[in-house]
Design a protein around this motif. Structure first.
Motif, mmCIF file in Angstrom:
data_model
loop_
_atom_site.group_PDB
_atom_site.id
_atom_site.type_symbol
_atom_site.label_atom_id
_atom_site.label_comp_id
_atom_site.label_asym_id
_atom_site.label_seq_id
_atom_site.Cartn_x
_atom_site.Cartn_y
_atom_site.Cartn_z
ATOM 1 N N LYS A 10 36.824 -49.883 4.203
ATOM 2 C CA LYS A 10 35.713 -50.563 4.857
ATOM 3 C C LYS A 10 36.229 -51.777 5.629
ATOM 4 O O LYS A 10 35.845 -52.006 6.778
ATOM 5 C CB LYS A 10 34.669 -50.983 3.832
ATOM 6 C CG LYS A 10 33.407 -51.522 4.430
ATOM 7 C CD LYS A 10 32.361 -51.776 3.352
ATOM 8 C CE LYS A 10 31.052 -52.164 3.962
ATOM 9 N NZ LYS A 10 29.992 -52.309 2.962
ATOM 10 N N SER B 20 36.073 -39.454 5.955
ATOM 11 C CA SER B 20 36.194 -40.876 6.287
ATOM 12 C C SER B 20 37.529 -41.233 6.919
ATOM 13 O O SER B 20 37.596 -42.033 7.854
ATOM 14 C CB SER B 20 35.977 -41.721 5.040
ATOM 15 O OG SER B 20 34.682 -41.540 4.543
ATOM 16 N N GLU C 21 29.633 -39.657 12.480
ATOM 17 C CA GLU C 21 29.462 -40.870 11.666
ATOM 18 C C GLU C 21 28.097 -40.833 11.001
ATOM 19 O O GLU C 21 27.108 -40.492 11.607
ATOM 20 C CB GLU C 21 29.583 -42.111 12.543
ATOM 21 C CG GLU C 21 29.471 -43.419 11.784
ATOM 22 C CD GLU C 21 30.722 -43.787 11.046
ATOM 23 O OE1 GLU C 21 30.871 -43.373 9.886
ATOM 24 O OE2 GLU C 21 31.559 -44.481 11.618
ATOM 25 N N LYS D 68 37.982 -50.568 8.729
ATOM 26 C CA LYS D 68 37.015 -50.129 9.735
ATOM 27 C C LYS D 68 36.403 -51.334 10.444
ATOM 28 O O LYS D 68 36.304 -51.353 11.670
ATOM 29 C CB LYS D 68 35.924 -49.284 9.071
ATOM 30 C CG LYS D 68 34.873 -48.773 10.041
ATOM 31 C CD LYS D 68 33.854 -47.909 9.311
ATOM 32 C CE LYS D 68 32.735 -47.447 10.202
ATOM 33 N NZ LYS D 68 31.745 -46.637 9.471
ATOM 34 N N PRO E 133 25.921 -42.411 7.176
ATOM 35 C CA PRO E 133 26.034 -43.330 6.050
ATOM 36 C C PRO E 133 26.990 -42.771 5.007
ATOM 37 O O PRO E 133 26.857 -41.629 4.581
ATOM 38 C CB PRO E 133 24.604 -43.426 5.503
ATOM 39 C CG PRO E 133 23.863 -42.277 6.095
ATOM 40 C CD PRO E 133 24.614 -41.816 7.302
ATOM 41 N N SER E 134 27.975 -43.539 4.701
ATOM 42 C CA SER E 134 28.921 -43.131 3.662
ATOM 43 C C SER E 134 29.488 -44.374 3.015
ATOM 44 O O SER E 134 29.635 -45.411 3.653
ATOM 45 C CB SER E 134 30.051 -42.275 4.237
ATOM 46 O OG SER E 134 30.827 -43.025 5.131
ATOM 47 N N GLU E 135 29.791 -44.245 1.780
ATOM 48 C CA GLU E 135 30.395 -45.346 1.044
ATOM 49 C C GLU E 135 31.906 -45.245 1.174
ATOM 50 O O GLU E 135 32.502 -44.227 0.822
ATOM 51 C CB GLU E 135 29.991 -45.296 -0.426
ATOM 52 C CG GLU E 135 28.582 -45.774 -0.685
ATOM 53 C CD GLU E 135 28.385 -47.227 -0.300
ATOM 54 O OE1 GLU E 135 29.243 -48.070 -0.627
ATOM 55 O OE2 GLU E 135 27.360 -47.512 0.348
ATOM 56 N N LEU E 136 32.491 -46.287 1.712
ATOM 57 C CA LEU E 136 33.948 -46.349 1.828
ATOM 58 C C LEU E 136 34.493 -47.277 0.758
ATOM 59 O O LEU E 136 33.849 -48.270 0.405
ATOM 60 C CB LEU E 136 34.347 -46.901 3.201
ATOM 61 C CG LEU E 136 34.082 -46.049 4.422
ATOM 62 C CD1 LEU E 136 34.422 -46.840 5.680
ATOM 63 C CD2 LEU E 136 34.907 -44.780 4.387
ATOM 64 N N PRO E 137 35.683 -46.978 0.276
ATOM 65 C CA PRO E 137 36.339 -47.943 -0.614
ATOM 66 C C PRO E 137 36.527 -49.265 0.140
ATOM 67 O O PRO E 137 36.597 -49.279 1.376
ATOM 68 C CB PRO E 137 37.688 -47.299 -0.923
ATOM 69 C CG PRO E 137 37.528 -45.851 -0.585
ATOM 70 C CD PRO E 137 36.476 -45.780 0.477
ATOM 71 N N ALA E 138 36.598 -50.356 -0.565
ATOM 72 C CA ALA E 138 36.658 -51.686 0.044
ATOM 73 C C ALA E 138 37.781 -51.822 1.066
ATOM 74 O O ALA E 138 37.583 -52.408 2.138
ATOM 75 C CB ALA E 138 36.799 -52.749 -1.041
#
Length: 111
Positions: free
Chosen positions: A60, A3, A50, A63, A52-57
């Motif tokens: 995110k 990420s 790229e 980004k 689907p991935s969960e990014l920390p807030a």
């Protein structure tokens, strides 16, 4: 690509689009085309890695902010280049029409 590396690529794209905007504002079409090629390379990298991935807030939010900058610069570039390209298309159409008329009627002018 993790990420953070992807965010770095987004930052590179944002930097290049900012440079593209300056080039467009300066009517430096050669530089704009070169930068567009550089940008395309990085966008291809994003498309490839790229997913689907969960990014920390916080990442995110960063980004989203970067993407908004890219889109704003892209819109500003289009606002400059689209009228220029339309004028160029009109000139080319006019030149083509003039050439066709000359070819069609110019030969008949010779006495």
């Amino acid at each position: 690509m993790n990420s953070l590396e992807l965010l770095n690529v987004y930052e590179k794209v944002a930097h290049i689009t900012a440079e593209m905007l300056v080039a467009a504002q300066s009517n430096d079409w050669e530089l704009l085309a070169q930068l567009e090629g550089d940008c395309s390379t990085h966008v291809s990298t994003l498309r490839e890695f790229e997913g689907p991935s969960e990014l920390p807030a916080d990442l995110k939010a960063k980004k989203v902010s970067i993407i908004k900058r890219i889109l704003a610069d892209d819109r500003a570039i289009r606002d400059i280049t689209e009228p220029w390209m339309q004028n160029l298309a009109n000139l080319m159409k006019s030149s083509s029409t003039t050439r066709k008329l000359s070819q069609s009627y110019g030969a008949n002018q010779m006495g």
